[in-house]
Design an enzyme around this catalytic site. Sequence first.
Site, PDB file in Angstrom:
ATOM      1  N   GLU A 122      -2.077  -7.171   7.370  1.00 44.91           N
ATOM      2  CA  GLU A 122      -0.785  -7.118   8.049  1.00 44.91           C
ATOM      3  C   GLU A 122      -0.815  -8.029   9.279  1.00 44.91           C
ATOM      4  OE1 GLU A 122       2.355  -7.045   8.312  1.00 44.91           O
ATOM      5  OE2 GLU A 122       2.667  -4.954   7.674  1.00 44.91           O
TER       6      GLU A 122
ATOM      7  N   HIS B 208       0.822  -1.209   0.000  1.00 42.02           N
ATOM      8  CA  HIS B 208       0.000   0.000   0.000  1.00 42.02           C
ATOM      9  C   HIS B 208       0.857   1.260   0.000  1.00 42.02           C
ATOM     10  CE1 HIS B 208       0.951   0.917   4.205  1.00 42.02           C
ATOM     11  NE2 HIS B 208       0.816  -0.381   4.442  1.00 42.02           N
TER      12      HIS B 208
END
Length: 226
Positions: free
Chosen positions: A95, A22
């Site tokens: 994550e 990202h």
Amino acid sequence: MPRAAAIPLPMPQITHIVLIRHGETDWNRERRLQGQLDVPLNPQGQEQAAQLGKALAGERFDAVYASDLSRAKQTAQALADEVGTTVRDDAGLRERHYGQFEGLTYAEVAEQHPAEFDAWQNRVPEFAPPGGETLTEFHERAVQTALRLIRRHPGERIALVSHGGVLDCLYRHANAMTLTEPRRHELRNASINRLSSDGHQLTVLHWGDVAHLDLLVLDEVDRRVP
């Protein structure tokens, strides 16, 4: 009697993967652990995502998958808008869950949880931050999620938009690296990383491309902090 001719085994269909971290968030810049907290892109991260999308606009994608956290979804949407497809969320691409570390800066973790900080920085595979995942659990989740999505698209081209830790897990799997080896490969925001897979093993074709970005690009700060 003549021996029957051997039937050739079918060749595996190779899937091509564009793996993307990202764009930047304010917490990246503050060296603050995001983990599974939902932190959006900052203006620089939004611009990185736009530049990423334009860089990949001429390529064909059969699917674009993203972690369901905003920073990954926003980055994936910029790509999807350029290539004319939709973003499919998958929580397996999140994550690592850092439990009580989440929301703290690296310096705050070191001050408030010195023993745990040392275990984390030394990549102890079975260490879990209080309330979080062990490195072993996270690695297994990241790899199995990626392979599950890849197997949906034999012989096709897909994008996976995720997080620095997930990129690290997939790089290690592809290169047969142990979980305890120090990281020397880059995990930069909005980088383009190209892999291929037969649905079982990953192969790195090209890693860490940020030539499409004209902004400062941060690396994932999971290395030992002085």
